[in-house]
Design a protein around this motif. Structure first.
Motif, PDB file in Angstrom:
ATOM      1  N   GLY A  12       0.832  -1.235   0.016  1.00  0.00           N
ATOM      2  CA  GLY A  12      -0.052  -0.112  -0.076  1.00  0.00           C
ATOM      3  C   GLY A  12       0.754   1.251   0.186  1.00  0.00           C
ATOM      4  N   LEU A  13       0.620   1.892  -0.814  1.00  0.00           N
ATOM      5  CA  LEU A  13       1.269   3.413  -0.882  1.00  0.00           C
ATOM      6  C   LEU A  13       0.104   4.717  -0.653  1.00  0.00           C
ATOM      7  N   VAL A  14       0.501   5.208   0.508  1.00  0.00           N
ATOM      8  CA  VAL A  14      -0.577   6.264   1.049  1.00  0.00           C
ATOM      9  C   VAL A  14      -0.029   7.679   0.546  1.00  0.00           C
ATOM     10  N   VAL A  15      -0.440   8.505  -0.289  1.00  0.00           N
ATOM     11  CA  VAL A  15       0.035   9.780  -0.502  1.00  0.00           C
ATOM     12  C   VAL A  15      -0.954  10.971  -0.258  1.00  0.00           C
ATOM     13  N   THR A  16      -0.698  12.202  -0.206  1.00  0.00           N
ATOM     14  CA  THR A  16      -1.590  13.235   0.219  1.00  0.00           C
ATOM     15  C   THR A  16      -2.266  14.108  -0.951  1.00  0.00           C
ATOM     16  N   ASN A  17      -1.499  14.053  -2.030  1.00  0.00           N
ATOM     17  CA  ASN A  17      -1.873  14.956  -3.267  1.00  0.00           C
ATOM     18  C   ASN A  17      -1.593  14.380  -4.759  1.00  0.00           C
ATOM     19  N   LEU A  18      -2.212  13.516  -5.182  1.00  0.00           N
ATOM     20  CA  LEU A  18      -1.820  12.843  -6.528  1.00  0.00           C
ATOM     21  C   LEU A  18      -1.721  13.644  -7.815  1.00  0.00           C
ATOM     22  N   ALA A  19      -2.221  15.331  -7.512  1.00  0.00           N
ATOM     23  CA  ALA A  19      -2.342  16.179  -8.496  1.00  0.00           C
ATOM     24  C   ALA A  19      -0.869  16.903  -8.581  1.00  0.00           C
ATOM     25  N   TYR A  32       4.322  13.474  -6.291  1.00  0.00           N
ATOM     26  CA  TYR A  32       3.855  11.963  -5.726  1.00  0.00           C
ATOM     27  C   TYR A  32       3.971  10.960  -6.802  1.00  0.00           C
ATOM     28  N   SER A  33       3.579  11.381  -8.282  1.00  0.00           N
ATOM     29  CA  SER A  33       3.751  10.361  -9.264  1.00  0.00           C
ATOM     30  C   SER A  33       5.069   9.889  -9.314  1.00  0.00           C
ATOM     31  N   ARG A  34       6.165  10.774  -9.207  1.00  0.00           N
ATOM     32  CA  ARG A  34       7.284  10.501  -9.470  1.00  0.00           C
ATOM     33  C   ARG A  34       7.722   9.470  -8.229  1.00  0.00           C
ATOM     34  N   LEU A  35       7.250   9.943  -7.063  1.00  0.00           N
ATOM     35  CA  LEU A  35       7.585   8.891  -5.774  1.00  0.00           C
ATOM     36  C   LEU A  35       7.053   7.530  -6.070  1.00  0.00           C
ATOM     37  N   ALA A  36       5.714   7.600  -6.437  1.00  0.00           N
ATOM     38  CA  ALA A  36       5.037   6.207  -6.842  1.00  0.00           C
ATOM     39  C   ALA A  36       5.990   5.319  -7.663  1.00  0.00           C
ATOM     40  N   LEU A  37       6.404   5.911  -8.906  1.00  0.00           N
ATOM     41  CA  LEU A  37       7.023   5.270  -9.887  1.00  0.00           C
ATOM     42  C   LEU A  37       8.375   4.976  -9.083  1.00  0.00           C
ATOM     43  N   ASP A  62      12.245  10.550  -7.434  1.00  0.00           N
ATOM     44  CA  ASP A  62      12.160   9.348  -7.921  1.00  0.00           C
ATOM     45  C   ASP A  62      12.847   8.511  -6.826  1.00  0.00           C
ATOM     46  N   GLU A  63      13.987   8.981  -6.390  1.00  0.00           N
ATOM     47  CA  GLU A  63      14.823   8.410  -5.216  1.00  0.00           C
ATOM     48  C   GLU A  63      14.191   8.255  -3.870  1.00  0.00           C
ATOM     49  N   VAL A  64      13.401   9.185  -3.567  1.00  0.00           N
ATOM     50  CA  VAL A  64      12.569   9.143  -2.428  1.00  0.00           C
ATOM     51  C   VAL A  64      11.872   7.966  -2.351  1.00  0.00           C
ATOM     52  N   GLY A  65      11.198   7.696  -3.631  1.00  0.00           N
ATOM     53  CA  GLY A  65      10.391   6.408  -3.745  1.00  0.00           C
ATOM     54  C   GLY A  65      11.242   5.220  -3.814  1.00  0.00           C
ATOM     55  N   ARG A  66      12.305   5.427  -4.321  1.00  0.00           N
ATOM     56  CA  ARG A  66      13.149   3.980  -4.591  1.00  0.00           C
ATOM     57  C   ARG A  66      13.523   3.707  -3.101  1.00  0.00           C
ATOM     58  N   ALA A  67      14.089   4.807  -2.503  1.00  0.00           N
ATOM     59  CA  ALA A  67      14.661   4.489  -1.027  1.00  0.00           C
ATOM     60  C   ALA A  67      13.642   3.797  -0.282  1.00  0.00           C
TER      61      ALA A  67
END
Length: 351
Positions: free
Chosen positions: A83-90, A94-99, A311-316
């Motif tokens: 599960g990935l919970v984010v605050t603002n998909l707009a 957050y889209s880069r984090l998700a990727l 992206d690295e925030v998400g990868r980490a």
């Protein structure tokens, strides 16, 4: 005439919930029991080769796909979902984090389920509860506020929890942060070095950790230059460009307006840019902001941005979660909770 293993017209019945052929359809087409069909699809070596071939041919003909989630639960394993919970998909961040998250967890055979909270703590609690009810293997969350009891409860129950963009409060967990304070300090210092002394601040709501840290960095840079932060030049609470445009216009309309603006995220920077374009003499106001974004180089305006690898925030975060899963659990798994801070740099666009 239909064959002995066909349903009328050779068409299988469908599972009313998924619309897919069922295990019973496969068994009937192959002329075996559902238990035998299940054994074949579990690669049971005790099944005769001829029966195995017949069942697999039936499954292929019907396009049958086993319910891996249900199978994993029966075997005592996880669902293979994160599960990935984010605050603002707009927000493109957050889209880069998700990727970034997905690129890592996919290598471990996991799939990402994304939920958006709209910066609403109540919606976040409901979303986390729903993910736990669906038996996700782990959760990566960007918390909407300081009340993280629902995340603490998940971790206490053995579900690995990793936080992104905000540290844990009230419990121990792995987290990935951006150097919010350092990036904001550097950008504000750059404006000060260019001679600006009245620098406005546009930021997200006070409950947002990143915005608060960036406001702190802005104020610290002013203090280093012997200046006190002027509350009259600070506007917080903007989450969308339209709100930031109005807030920036209000600052520009002051009797003694700022000569520069620092924005705590890309949504505020875009809104401020629109306000500067619309204001008489607005082009003379310097603009700096946190978060690089597409087309920043095409705005035709001198612009200083705090850049980092989103992206690295998400990868980490994905790597931390995968490590916890391989270790066999959440905070109680071997090893102390880890914190990773993604560095920032300044980029300059325009004249």
């Amino acid at each position: 005439m239909p064959g002995p293993h066909d349903h009328g017209g050779g068409r299988p019945r469908r599972d009313p919930r998924s619309g897919q052929p069922t295990l019973r359809d496969v068994a009937e087409r192959a002329g075996v029991s559902a238990m035998t069909a299940s054994r074949v699809l579990r690669d049971d070596p005790q099944v005769l080769p001829a029966t195995r071939e017949r069942v697999r041919a039936a499954a292929a003909a019907l396009g049958y796909r086993p319910n891996e989630v249900a199978r994993s639960l029966r075997l005592g394993r996880g669902t293979g979902l994160v599960g990935l919970v984010v605050t603002n998909l707009a927000n493109p961040f957050y889209s880069r984090l998700a990727l970034g998250v997905d690129s890592v967890v996919a290598r471990h055979g996991l799939k990402t389920v994304i939920g958006n909270t709209g910066q609403d703590p109540g919606a976040e609690r409901e979303l986390v509860a729903d993910l736990l009810a669906r038996r996700v293997d782990g959760i990566i969350a960007v918390p909407a506020g300081a009340d993280q009891r629902h995340l603490a409860a998940a971790a206490a129950d053995g579900v690995p929890v990793v936080l992104a963009s905000r540290p844990p409060e009230g419990f121990a967990a792995d987290c990935v942060l951006v150097d919010d304070f350092g990036g904001a300090h550097a950008a504000t210092a750059r404006l000060l070095a260019r001679g600006h002394r009245r620098i406005g601040f546009l930021g997200s709501p006070p409950a947002v950790y990143t915005g608060t840290e960036r406001l702190r960095g802005y104020a610290a840079a002013l203090a280093s230059a012997g200046l006190a932060a002027d509350p009259g030049l600070v506007r917080q609470g903007q989450t969308e460009p339209e709100e930031a445009t109005r807030a920036a216009a209000g600052l520009l309309a002051l009797p003694d307006p700022p000569t520069a603006l620092f924005c705590s995220n890309n949504r505020n920077t875009i809104g401020a840019f629109r306000a500067l374009r619309a204001a008489e003499g607005g082009a003379a106001v310097a603009l700096a902001g946190f978060d690089d974004f597409e087309l920043a180089d095409a705005l035709g305006l001198a612009l200083t941005l705090v850049a980092y690898d989103s992206d690295e925030v998400g990868r980490a975060a994905g790597r931390l979660l995968a490590d916890r899963l391989h270790a066999g659990g959440g905070v109680g798994a071997p090893g102390e909770p880890r914190q990773i801070v993604v560095p920032t740099s300044l980029v300059e666009y325009g004249a």
